[in-house]
Design a protein around this motif. Structure first.
Motif, PDB file in Angstrom:
ATOM      1  N   ILE A  12       0.810  -1.179   0.072  1.00 50.63           N
ATOM      2  CA  ILE A  12       0.046  -0.019   0.031  1.00 50.63           C
ATOM      3  C   ILE A  12       1.014   1.214  -0.059  1.00 50.63           C
ATOM      4  CG2 ILE A  12      -1.753   1.192   1.055  1.00 50.63           C
ATOM      5  CD1 ILE A  12      -2.447  -1.260   2.478  1.00 50.63           C
ATOM      6  N   PRO A  13       0.689   2.181  -0.911  1.00 49.07           N
ATOM      7  CA  PRO A  13       1.660   3.183  -0.917  1.00 49.07           C
ATOM      8  C   PRO A  13       1.468   4.028   0.400  1.00 49.07           C
ATOM      9  CG  PRO A  13       0.333   3.235  -3.144  1.00 49.07           C
ATOM     10  CD  PRO A  13      -0.406   1.940  -2.088  1.00 49.07           C
ATOM     11  N   ARG A  14       2.716   4.528   0.800  1.00 48.06           N
ATOM     12  CA  ARG A  14       2.781   5.390   2.018  1.00 48.06           C
ATOM     13  C   ARG A  14       1.756   6.393   2.085  1.00 48.06           C
ATOM     14  NH1 ARG A  14       6.147   5.900   6.565  1.00 48.06           N
ATOM     15  NH2 ARG A  14       5.155   7.190   7.941  1.00 48.06           N
ATOM     16  N   ASP A  15       1.606   7.227   1.048  1.00 53.81           N
ATOM     17  CA  ASP A  15       0.651   8.559   1.132  1.00 53.81           C
ATOM     18  C   ASP A  15      -0.692   8.139   1.355  1.00 53.81           C
ATOM     19  OD1 ASP A  15       0.889   7.341  -1.450  1.00 53.81           O
ATOM     20  OD2 ASP A  15       0.090   9.408  -2.318  1.00 53.81           O
ATOM     21  N   GLU A  16      -0.965   6.845   0.845  1.00 56.46           N
ATOM     22  CA  GLU A  16      -2.480   6.328   0.992  1.00 56.46           C
ATOM     23  C   GLU A  16      -2.626   6.013   2.503  1.00 56.46           C
ATOM     24  OE1 GLU A  16      -4.973   6.925  -0.853  1.00 56.46           O
ATOM     25  OE2 GLU A  16      -4.187   7.605  -2.689  1.00 56.46           O
ATOM     26  N   LEU A  17      -1.714   5.268   3.094  1.00 55.90           N
ATOM     27  CA  LEU A  17      -1.780   5.048   4.616  1.00 55.90           C
ATOM     28  C   LEU A  17      -2.003   6.289   5.297  1.00 55.90           C
ATOM     29  CD1 LEU A  17       0.883   2.081   4.939  1.00 55.90           C
ATOM     30  CD2 LEU A  17      -1.785   1.950   5.368  1.00 55.90           C
ATOM     31  N   ASP A  18      -1.168   7.240   4.915  1.00 60.60           N
ATOM     32  CA  ASP A  18      -1.005   8.378   5.828  1.00 60.60           C
ATOM     33  C   ASP A  18      -2.765   9.083   5.635  1.00 60.60           C
ATOM     34  OD1 ASP A  18       1.231   8.145   6.789  1.00 60.60           O
ATOM     35  OD2 ASP A  18       2.387   9.586   5.251  1.00 60.60           O
ATOM     36  N   ARG A  19      -3.037   9.185   4.426  1.00 64.76           N
ATOM     37  CA  ARG A  19      -4.117   9.563   4.407  1.00 64.76           C
ATOM     38  C   ARG A  19      -5.617   8.735   5.258  1.00 64.76           C
ATOM     39  NH1 ARG A  19      -3.124  10.741  -1.159  1.00 64.76           N
ATOM     40  NH2 ARG A  19      -3.578  12.798  -1.555  1.00 64.76           N
ATOM     41  N   PHE A  20      -5.255   7.568   5.105  1.00 67.64           N
ATOM     42  CA  PHE A  20      -6.148   6.579   5.911  1.00 67.64           C
ATOM     43  C   PHE A  20      -6.071   6.918   7.508  1.00 67.64           C
ATOM     44  CE2 PHE A  20      -6.802   2.575   8.225  1.00 67.64           C
ATOM     45  CZ  PHE A  20      -8.105   2.305   7.915  1.00 67.64           C
ATOM     46  N   GLN A  21      -4.879   6.906   7.889  1.00 66.35           N
ATOM     47  CA  GLN A  21      -4.728   7.071   9.349  1.00 66.35           C
ATOM     48  C   GLN A  21      -5.079   8.237   9.694  1.00 66.35           C
ATOM     49  OE1 GLN A  21      -0.336   6.179   9.256  1.00 66.35           O
ATOM     50  NE2 GLN A  21      -0.696   4.367  10.437  1.00 66.35           N
ATOM     51  N   ARG A  22      -4.925   9.534   8.945  1.00 66.40           N
ATOM     52  CA  ARG A  22      -5.389  10.779   9.414  1.00 66.40           C
ATOM     53  C   ARG A  22      -7.246  10.820   9.345  1.00 66.40           C
ATOM     54  NH1 ARG A  22      -3.827  16.167   9.646  1.00 66.40           N
ATOM     55  NH2 ARG A  22      -1.384  15.627   8.951  1.00 66.40           N
ATOM     56  N   HIS A  23      -7.643  10.043   8.404  1.00 63.47           N
ATOM     57  CA  HIS A  23      -9.051  10.307   8.354  1.00 63.47           C
ATOM     58  C   HIS A  23      -9.580   9.392   9.472  1.00 63.47           C
ATOM     59  CE1 HIS A  23     -13.095   9.829   6.821  1.00 63.47           C
ATOM     60  NE2 HIS A  23     -13.014   8.371   7.194  1.00 63.47           N
ATOM     61  N   THR A  24      -9.129   8.246   9.824  1.00 63.94           N
ATOM     62  CA  THR A  24      -9.726   7.421  10.997  1.00 63.94           C
ATOM     63  C   THR A  24      -9.226   8.149  12.201  1.00 63.94           C
ATOM     64  OG1 THR A  24      -7.501   6.447  11.347  1.00 63.94           O
ATOM     65  CG2 THR A  24      -9.599   5.305   9.809  1.00 63.94           C
ATOM     66  N   LEU A  25      -8.156   8.842  12.526  1.00 61.93           N
ATOM     67  CA  LEU A  25      -7.870   9.504  13.867  1.00 61.93           C
ATOM     68  C   LEU A  25      -8.648  10.720  13.996  1.00 61.93           C
ATOM     69  CD1 LEU A  25      -3.956   9.208  13.895  1.00 61.93           C
ATOM     70  CD2 LEU A  25      -5.586   8.422  15.694  1.00 61.93           C
ATOM     71  N   THR A  26      -9.076  11.307  12.931  1.00 57.73           N
ATOM     72  CA  THR A  26     -10.009  12.528  12.759  1.00 57.73           C
ATOM     73  C   THR A  26     -11.418  12.036  13.068  1.00 57.73           C
ATOM     74  OG1 THR A  26      -8.554  13.641  11.249  1.00 57.73           O
ATOM     75  CG2 THR A  26     -10.800  14.502  11.734  1.00 57.73           C
ATOM     76  N   CYS A  27     -11.798  11.053  12.497  1.00 54.92           N
ATOM     77  CA  CYS A  27     -13.413  10.628  12.643  1.00 54.92           C
ATOM     78  C   CYS A  27     -13.382  10.099  14.064  1.00 54.92           C
ATOM     79  CB  CYS A  27     -13.655   9.503  11.760  1.00 54.92           C
ATOM     80  SG  CYS A  27     -15.327   9.123  11.807  1.00 54.92           S
ATOM     81  N   ALA A  28     -12.383   9.441  14.779  1.00 58.91           N
ATOM     82  CA  ALA A  28     -12.356   8.934  16.251  1.00 58.91           C
ATOM     83  C   ALA A  28     -12.367  10.148  17.094  1.00 58.91           C
ATOM     84  CB  ALA A  28     -11.273   8.019  16.401  1.00 58.91           C
ATOM     85  N   CYS A  29     -11.610  11.080  16.909  1.00 55.79           N
ATOM     86  CA  CYS A  29     -11.884  12.052  17.684  1.00 55.79           C
ATOM     87  C   CYS A  29     -12.946  12.960  17.683  1.00 55.79           C
ATOM     88  CB  CYS A  29     -10.462  13.271  17.445  1.00 55.79           C
ATOM     89  SG  CYS A  29      -9.010  12.726  18.045  1.00 55.79           S
ATOM     90  N   LEU A  30     -13.678  13.153  16.524  1.00 53.69           N
ATOM     91  CA  LEU A  30     -14.884  13.771  16.197  1.00 53.69           C
ATOM     92  C   LEU A  30     -16.008  12.797  16.969  1.00 53.69           C
ATOM     93  CD1 LEU A  30     -14.717  14.820  12.541  1.00 53.69           C
ATOM     94  CD2 LEU A  30     -15.088  16.323  14.666  1.00 53.69           C
ATOM     95  N   ALA A  31     -16.023  11.712  16.840  1.00 53.89           N
ATOM     96  CA  ALA A  31     -16.934  10.798  17.518  1.00 53.89           C
ATOM     97  C   ALA A  31     -16.870  10.857  18.728  1.00 53.89           C
ATOM     98  CB  ALA A  31     -16.798   9.341  16.934  1.00 53.89           C
TER      99      ALA A  31
END
Length: 696
Positions: free
Chosen positions: A108-127
């Motif tokens: 998996i490309p590193r930049d896509e992993l970074d996008r995924f991790q940022r999205h899930t962390l943001t969603c977690a903090c928002l929730a």
């Protein structure tokens, strides 16, 4: 919930969580946290909660027991970690680190992993922030929902490395993503992730929240709050700024105004930036993502894995040691192999005096180091709990002890590594070193510290085993003493009769009645012989199958323990036993062991002075069954909140303390074997009360 999911295709194994990439920085932080002593579970949960794949692995392992009657657990990372224990968590993290280091196959490309991790962390903090705003009772559960809601996307990407990029480019709207994934891969991430979470059998709507988070807003009106929370959090995190669809959903599902939502988004963004800086996640904003991997983070992980494997090899060298001298010799051999040190000696700390003691056949006498005395490297290492040496500033920091040891070992200086377990210092490893060796050894500081931590655990575990064996031997001695008291009491009755008849015989010699008296004397003498034979053959006697007289058992044991444990400490032992108790169905031997442990623990908790009270009561009805209650109460300091949280579990520290965990663990096991229950409550006015319910 009743649909037949298409993801049962063999192309997707949603249980193979080891194949999912984990943040190297998170793994390194977890391994460091579980090496600390003691382990801070709250801090550890915060670290693991930064990575979706590692969090899923922890929850999966915790809920993988093949027990159909197991009670479902809540979706809470900290509670899950407490149930697993530090050693299991360390194994999970080590397994993931080794797998990731030697099996870099996800592609998996590193930049896509970074996008995924940022999205899930943001969603977690928002929730979580939405949950707090709306007074949802489990904000940590909401955080997990946000962290894991896209876990199915990572599972798909492990099979199709370009999946994250393809869906990002082709998906025009969040609601279209599941259908797009079905067309591209024959499965969607909502069902895939939900099925995995369902297999954990959590006491939570977490799986449903993941399954339905892409449903239309209108379909979720009136649904469980967790489903609505995740839906809104995901919509708020679909671009650089929340759109009208997110504001509309939040208003319709919760009545939240856009101004408040913007505040929550800003607060969540600050939290995420703090996390991504620690984890090495690239890019300050979603539109700016570098593609080059972080060599420093991956290199650090390789170093960590190498150190883990080296120390695990050393632990294999220690595993066969069954006494302290053998273990210390094995650790010294391991140090010679790992660090090429030939002069390594352990200075154990005396827990009573705090002094360090060292001895060697080549030394004129034992060396005793006072940590509060003159300055030296051993005291510094023990006080600061870090690696120290005597060669700094041209040797100006070297104390007299340092110079003595270096001279005896024919080295230029010494290197000192402190050992501690459960925040209790055990001693200091001291090695003779040269100036040419020192730079290499200091460069190996992480490995040395990891080696020291594992050596301390091995030493503490050995001492714990010896402590348990000593306790078993002491329990056996006290129980044997109680049994001998009972036998002596039983013997005294026929002996008294013998004395009486001998007296009468002296008066009646020559009379016809003397023959009858001699017969009685012979029978009583034979009875004494039988009793003594029973004492000699006690180990071969079958366990008694008649009912157990509870009050008599307590009285017999109390006589012994009052003399052996209570009176020497100035402790009053009071018995308040209900009369005419029905006998217990079984378990006299187990009961003696239970009462012994509870009274011993109470005496240790009291120290000097105070009182212990044992009470019994019958006619206790629980779920239609009759029980007898036994309560052991003391007026000591009671139990701390931390101790109560792990009650009836064996302690991992050799430090000891009142109401020792080992004794209570034994009590719980024995009571449950008898079909009973054991509980605890604070004593009125201070102290502790342990209550047993034993079946009649």
């Amino acid at each position: 919930m009743s649909e037949v999911p298409v993801f049962q295709s063999p192309s997707f194994d949603n249980t193979h969580l080891l194949a999912l990439p984990v943040s190297s920085a998170v793994l390194a932080a977890v391994l460091a946290a579980v090496s600390a002593d003691p382990v801070d579970l709250r801090q550890l949960a915060g670290i693991i909660g930064r990575d979706a794949a590692l969090s899923a692995r922890v929850l999966g392992v915790a809920n993988s027991t093949a027990d159909p009657g197991r009670t479902p657990q809540p979706a809470n990372l900290e509670a899950t970690l407490a149930a697993l224990g530090p050693q299991t968590i360390r194994t999970i993290a080590t397994t993931a680190a080794v797998y990731q280091t030697f099996s870099r196959s996800h592609g998996i490309p590193r930049d896509e992993l970074d996008r995924f991790q940022r999205h899930t962390l943001t969603c977690a903090c928002l929730a979580r922030n939405l949950a707090k705003t709306l007074a949802y009772p489990a904000p940590d559960e909401a955080y997990l929902a946000g962290l894991l809601h896209d876990l199915g996307r990572l599972i798909i990407a492990a099979r199709h490395p370009t999946a994250l990029q393809e869906v990002r480019v082709l998906g025009q709207d969040a609601g279209d993503i599941p259908a797009l994934e079905q067309r591209l891969f024959g499965v969607d991430h909502c069902d895939l992730g939900a099925a995995l979470v369902e297999s954990w059998r959590l006491r939570s709507f977490l799986a449903d929240a993941i399954r339905f988070h892409h449903q239309p807003t209108e379909a979720l009106r009136g649904a469980h709050p967790l489903l609505r929370l995740l839906h809104v959090a995901n919509l708020l995190n679909q671009g650089d700024a929340p759109g009208d669809a997110a504001f509309s959903a939040a208003d319709r599902l919760f009545g939240l105004a856009p101004a408040r939502l913007r505040e929550l988004c800003a607060e969540s963004a600050r939290e995420v930036e703090e996390v991504v800086a620690d984890c090495g996640i690239a890019g300050p904003a979603p539109s700016d993502w570098p593609t080059a991997p972080s060599a420093s983070v991956d290199g650090a992980m390789e170093q960590t894995v190498r150190d883990l494997l080296l120390v695990d090899g050393a632990r294999a060298e220690w595993s066969a040691a069954d006494d302290e001298p053998t273990l210390l010799a094995a650790i010294a051999r391991s140090a010679a192999m790992l660090f090429e040190l030939t002069e390594v000696h352990f200075f154990p700390r005396d827990p009573q005096t705090g002094m360090l003691h060292g001895s060697d056949p080549g030394w004129p006498d034992e060396i005793v180091v006072d940590p509060d005395g003159a300055r030296n490297s051993l005291s510094r290492a023990l006080r600061d709990r870090r690696l120290c040496h005597s060669l700094g500033d041209g040797g100006a920091d070297a104390g007299v002890i340092d110079r003595q040891l270096a001279r005896w070992w024919q080295r230029e200086g010494i290197l000192c590594l402190p050992l501690s377990a459960a925040a209790e210092p055990l001693g200091v490893w001291v090695a003779g070193v040269t100036r040419t060796q020192l730079p290499r050894l200091l460069a190996q500081s992480p490995l040395l510290e990891r080696f020291g931590a594992e050596a301390a655990r091995a030493l503490d575990a050995l001492r714990q085993r010896e402590c348990r064996m000593n306790r078993v031997r002491e329990d056996h001695r006290l129980l044997e003493q109680q049994r001998l008291h009972a036998v002596v009491h039983e013997v005294s009755n026929p002996l008294t009769i013998m004395r009486n008849y001998l007296h009468l015989l002296a008066l009646k010699l020559g009379e016809p009645a003397a023959g009858e008296d001699l017969r009685v004397l012979r029978e009583e003498t034979e009875r004494v012989g039988r009793i003594l034979r029973r004492l000699a053959e006690a180990d071969d006697v079958e366990p008694e199958k008649i009912g157990c007289n509870l009050n008599q058992t307590i009285r017999d044991l109390a006589r012994v323990l009052d003399d052996a444990l209570c009176r020497p400490r100035g402790i009053r032992l009071n018995l308040q036993l209900a009369e005419d108790l029905a006998p217990l169905a079984r378990g006299c031997d187990a009961l003696r062991q239970i009462i012994l442990n509870l009274l011993r623990n109470a005496a240790e908790a009291l120290g000097q002075g105070g009182a212990i009270t044992v009470t019994t009561q019958d006619q206790i009805n629980l779920q239609g069954r009759q029980y007898v209650e036994v309560a052991v109460a003391d007026d000591g300091p009671g139990l701390s909140a931390e101790r109560r949280a792990h009650l009836f579990q064996p302690l991992t520290s050799a430090k000891g303390g009142g109401h020792a965990g080992l004794g209570l663990a034994i009590v719980r096991t024995l009571v449950e074997e008898l079909g009973g229950y054991v509980g605890y409550r604070p004593n009125t006015g201070g102290g502790a009360v342990f209550t047993l319910l034993l079946p009649q």
